[in-house]
Design a protein around this motif. Structure first.
Motif, PDB file in Angstrom:
ATOM      1  N   GLY B  37       9.234   4.487  -6.474  1.00 41.90           N
ATOM      2  CA  GLY B  37       8.118   4.786  -5.593  1.00 41.90           C
ATOM      3  C   GLY B  37       7.180   3.601  -5.470  1.00 41.90           C
ATOM      4  N   GLN B  38       7.128   3.079  -4.257  1.00 45.50           N
ATOM      5  CA  GLN B  38       6.272   1.912  -4.064  1.00 45.50           C
ATOM      6  C   GLN B  38       4.844   2.369  -3.802  1.00 45.50           C
ATOM      7  N   ARG B  39       3.931   1.671  -4.394  1.00 46.72           N
ATOM      8  CA  ARG B  39       2.525   2.029  -4.261  1.00 46.72           C
ATOM      9  C   ARG B  39       1.734   0.820  -3.779  1.00 46.72           C
ATOM     10  N   ILE B  40       0.699   1.113  -3.033  1.00 46.55           N
ATOM     11  CA  ILE B  40      -0.148   0.034  -2.526  1.00 46.55           C
ATOM     12  C   ILE B  40      -1.493   0.113  -3.240  1.00 46.55           C
ATOM     13  N   SER B  41      -1.846  -0.973  -3.836  1.00 50.99           N
ATOM     14  CA  SER B  41      -3.109  -1.002  -4.561  1.00 50.99           C
ATOM     15  C   SER B  41      -4.272  -1.068  -3.570  1.00 50.99           C
ATOM     16  N   ALA B  42      -5.244  -0.186  -3.773  1.00 51.51           N
ATOM     17  CA  ALA B  42      -6.367  -0.136  -2.829  1.00 51.51           C
ATOM     18  C   ALA B  42      -7.694   0.055  -3.555  1.00 51.51           C
ATOM     19  N   PHE B  44     -11.447   1.661  -3.453  1.00 52.60           N
ATOM     20  CA  PHE B  44     -12.336   2.646  -2.840  1.00 52.60           C
ATOM     21  C   PHE B  44     -13.759   2.308  -3.244  1.00 52.60           C
ATOM     22  N   GLU B  45     -14.687   3.048  -2.688  1.00 47.95           N
ATOM     23  CA  GLU B  45     -16.085   2.831  -3.082  1.00 47.95           C
ATOM     24  C   GLU B  45     -16.260   3.129  -4.567  1.00 47.95           C
ATOM     25  N   GLY B  46     -15.519   4.145  -5.001  1.00 47.80           N
ATOM     26  CA  GLY B  46     -15.670   4.577  -6.392  1.00 47.80           C
ATOM     27  C   GLY B  46     -14.774   3.840  -7.375  1.00 47.80           C
ATOM     28  N   GLY B  47     -13.858   3.060  -6.920  1.00 44.04           N
ATOM     29  CA  GLY B  47     -12.943   2.378  -7.833  1.00 44.04           C
ATOM     30  C   GLY B  47     -11.644   1.961  -7.187  1.00 44.04           C
ATOM     31  N   ARG B  48     -10.566   2.066  -7.969  1.00 43.16           N
ATOM     32  CA  ARG B  48      -9.268   1.588  -7.491  1.00 43.16           C
ATOM     33  C   ARG B  48      -8.244   2.722  -7.550  1.00 43.16           C
ATOM     34  N   ALA B  49      -7.291   2.676  -6.628  1.00 42.59           N
ATOM     35  CA  ALA B  49      -6.240   3.712  -6.617  1.00 42.59           C
ATOM     36  C   ALA B  49      -4.951   3.113  -6.084  1.00 42.59           C
ATOM     37  N   PHE B  50      -3.851   3.823  -6.310  1.00 41.99           N
ATOM     38  CA  PHE B  50      -2.563   3.387  -5.786  1.00 41.99           C
ATOM     39  C   PHE B  50      -2.114   4.378  -4.721  1.00 41.99           C
ATOM     40  N   LEU B  51      -1.938   3.865  -3.526  1.00 43.64           N
ATOM     41  CA  LEU B  51      -1.601   4.736  -2.397  1.00 43.64           C
ATOM     42  C   LEU B  51      -0.108   4.735  -2.127  1.00 43.64           C
ATOM     43  N   ALA B  52       0.390   5.909  -1.770  1.00 39.06           N
ATOM     44  CA  ALA B  52       1.777   5.981  -1.304  1.00 39.06           C
ATOM     45  C   ALA B  52       1.752   5.573   0.166  1.00 39.06           C
ATOM     46  N   PRO B  53       2.725   4.799   0.623  1.00 41.33           N
ATOM     47  CA  PRO B  53       2.725   4.371   2.032  1.00 41.33           C
ATOM     48  C   PRO B  53       2.648   5.556   2.998  1.00 41.33           C
ATOM     49  N   GLU B  54       3.200   6.710   2.577  1.00 43.31           N
ATOM     50  CA  GLU B  54       3.220   7.899   3.450  1.00 43.31           C
ATOM     51  C   GLU B  54       1.816   8.439   3.717  1.00 43.31           C
ATOM     52  N   GLU B  55       0.876   8.067   2.848  1.00 48.21           N
ATOM     53  CA  GLU B  55      -0.488   8.574   3.015  1.00 48.21           C
ATOM     54  C   GLU B  55      -1.250   7.811   4.097  1.00 48.21           C
ATOM     55  N   ILE B  56      -0.792   6.589   4.370  1.00 47.84           N
ATOM     56  CA  ILE B  56      -1.546   5.704   5.263  1.00 47.84           C
ATOM     57  C   ILE B  56      -1.213   5.975   6.727  1.00 47.84           C
ATOM     58  N   LEU B  57      -2.273   6.151   7.527  1.00 47.11           N
ATOM     59  CA  LEU B  57      -2.083   6.370   8.963  1.00 47.11           C
ATOM     60  C   LEU B  57      -1.916   5.029   9.671  1.00 47.11           C
ATOM     61  N   TYR B  58      -2.836   4.137   9.399  1.00 51.29           N
ATOM     62  CA  TYR B  58      -2.726   2.787   9.940  1.00 51.29           C
ATOM     63  C   TYR B  58      -3.542   1.804   9.121  1.00 51.29           C
ATOM     64  N   LEU B  59      -3.244   0.542   9.317  1.00 46.88           N
ATOM     65  CA  LEU B  59      -3.936  -0.536   8.610  1.00 46.88           C
ATOM     66  C   LEU B  59      -4.558  -1.450   9.653  1.00 46.88           C
ATOM     67  N   LYS B  76      -9.942  -0.469   1.075  1.00 45.42           N
ATOM     68  CA  LYS B  76      -9.606  -1.876   1.274  1.00 45.42           C
ATOM     69  C   LYS B  76      -8.319  -2.200   0.519  1.00 45.42           C
ATOM     70  N   VAL B  77      -7.458  -2.931   1.190  1.00 45.30           N
ATOM     71  CA  VAL B  77      -6.170  -3.286   0.597  1.00 45.30           C
ATOM     72  C   VAL B  77      -6.113  -4.807   0.431  1.00 45.30           C
ATOM     73  N   ALA B  78      -5.528  -5.238  -0.669  1.00 49.73           N
ATOM     74  CA  ALA B  78      -5.520  -6.675  -0.950  1.00 49.73           C
ATOM     75  C   ALA B  78      -4.402  -7.423  -0.199  1.00 49.73           C
ATOM     76  N   GLN B  79      -3.345  -6.706   0.170  1.00 50.55           N
ATOM     77  CA  GLN B  79      -2.209  -7.389   0.799  1.00 50.55           C
ATOM     78  C   GLN B  79      -2.441  -7.638   2.292  1.00 50.55           C
ATOM     79  N   SER B  80      -1.699  -8.606   2.831  1.00 52.05           N
ATOM     80  CA  SER B  80      -1.867  -8.947   4.245  1.00 52.05           C
ATOM     81  C   SER B  80      -1.070  -7.981   5.128  1.00 52.05           C
ATOM     82  N   LEU B  81      -1.465  -7.936   6.400  1.00 50.28           N
ATOM     83  CA  LEU B  81      -0.768  -7.054   7.354  1.00 50.28           C
ATOM     84  C   LEU B  81       0.695  -7.455   7.491  1.00 50.28           C
ATOM     85  N   GLU B  82       0.907  -8.748   7.498  1.00 51.81           N
ATOM     86  CA  GLU B  82       2.261  -9.271   7.680  1.00 51.81           C
ATOM     87  C   GLU B  82       3.173  -8.780   6.549  1.00 51.81           C
ATOM     88  N   ARG B  83       2.649  -8.871   5.330  1.00 47.62           N
ATOM     89  CA  ARG B  83       3.431  -8.459   4.169  1.00 47.62           C
ATOM     90  C   ARG B  83       3.683  -6.937   4.183  1.00 47.62           C
TER      91      ARG B  83
END
Lengths: 161, 151
Positions: B37-42, B44-59, B76-83
């Motif tokens: 399961g790939q997760r995207i580090s993100a 939030f205002e309150g801290g940090r979380a790992f998002l499943a790509p399926e949760e994201i509507l758009y970037l 906020k996500v640390a990775q680039s759109l291209e990646r």
């Protein structure tokens, strides 16, 4: 370089779009002109008039795309679109009268303007119908694409292996 | 979804998933269990979380920062759109403009616009205009005629 290329492509697309419009509306004007000539008992067309019609169609094409928001491809027929249709139709009518395509008969020029107005409205509705069909097709493809991700029993087994 | 946990004293540990239809949620659970399961580090205002790509509507990229739009929050996500569009292309991530990546699975409606453009309405009712250049690729992807890998 990429930005230049993109702008150049955009410019080319617009120019091609104007060429298409010119061809379509020139055909409408020429058809009207031919009908008029035949109704007058003549089977001959003035070549100079045909050149003038081409120039007129080009000028109106540029006017339509660059100044009037490409009204025949608009999503809805609002005030601005109606104004564009009226203005371009009047332009054709005025050009036909000034350039003497119908031997100075203003009634025929007015009729041409009305005819062109109906052509613009017809093209507008044709484009709208085309887009509606495309929208349906897009959503059907989207649904099928999403369905493609719903795994069947076999894939489920594969995942659990 | 009903969750049943049985504590056993001996024997091999086993997880059985009973499903009627494979959904993104179940797929994520399987991914976690299989360790894929790939997760995207993100952030939030309150801290940090790992998002499943399926949760994201758009970037969306705004002033150099990439933001992920979820159904009810933005982070906020640390990775680039291209990646992101490259790595998660097979999960429906599609580059729809220079500054945006959308999740095809989160599109609720597509509308054909003049000039061969497409207006995509996302699940949160946000509308995204896809230019002719990118619309052509989206059509190919939807038709299944093109690999989802980025160009």
């Amino acid at each position: 370089m990429n930005r230049f290329r993109e702008r150049f492509e955009q410019y080319l697309r617009r120019e091609i779009s104007i060429d298409f419009k010119t061809c379509a509306y020139l055909f409408c004007i020429a058809f009207f002109y031919c009908c008029y000539r035949i109704s007058q008992g003549s089977f001959l067309a003035n070549i100079l008039h045909l050149f003038e019609m081409t120039a007129d169609a080009y000028v109106v094409g540029y006017l339509q795309v660059y100044l009037l928001g490409n009204f025949d491809e608009a999503n809805r027929l609002g005030r601005l679109e109606a104004f564009g249709i009226a203005l371009c139709s009047l332009f054709h009518g005025a050009a036909s009268f000034i350039l003497g395509w119908f031997e100075g008969k203003w009634q025929v020029s007015v009729f041409l303007a009305v005819f062109m107005m109906s052509c613009y409205i017809t093209v507008f509705f044709c484009n709208k119908i085309k887009r509606r069909a495309d929208t349906e097709n897009l959503n059907r493809m989207l649904a099928e694409f999403k369905k493609g991700e719903t795994y069947g029993e076999e894939s489920g087994q594969k995942l659990c292996d | 979804m009903k969750l049943t946990l049985n504590k056993i004293s001996e024997g091999e540990e086993e997880i059985i998933i009973r499903y009627r239809e494979m959904t993104g949620r179940i797929e994520t659970v399987i991914g976690i269990l299989q360790g894929t399961g790939q997760r995207i580090s993100a952030e939030f205002e309150g801290g940090r979380a790992f998002l499943a790509p399926e949760e994201i509507l758009y970037l969306e990229s705004v002033d150099g920062a990439v933001f992920a739009y979820l159904k009810d929050r933005v982070c906020k996500v640390a990775q680039s759109l291209e990646r992101l569009s490259g790595v998660y292309a097979d999960r429906g991530f599609f580059r729809c403009s220079k500054s945006m990546v959308i999740n095809i699975y989160k599109i609720s409606y597509l509308k054909s616009e003049s000039g061969n453009r497409i207006r995509a309405t996302m699940e949160n009712q946000e509308e995204v205009m896809i230019s002719r250049r990118y619309a052509k690729r989206l059509r190919q992807i939807l038709k299944g005629g093109e690999s989802r890998e980025p160009v």
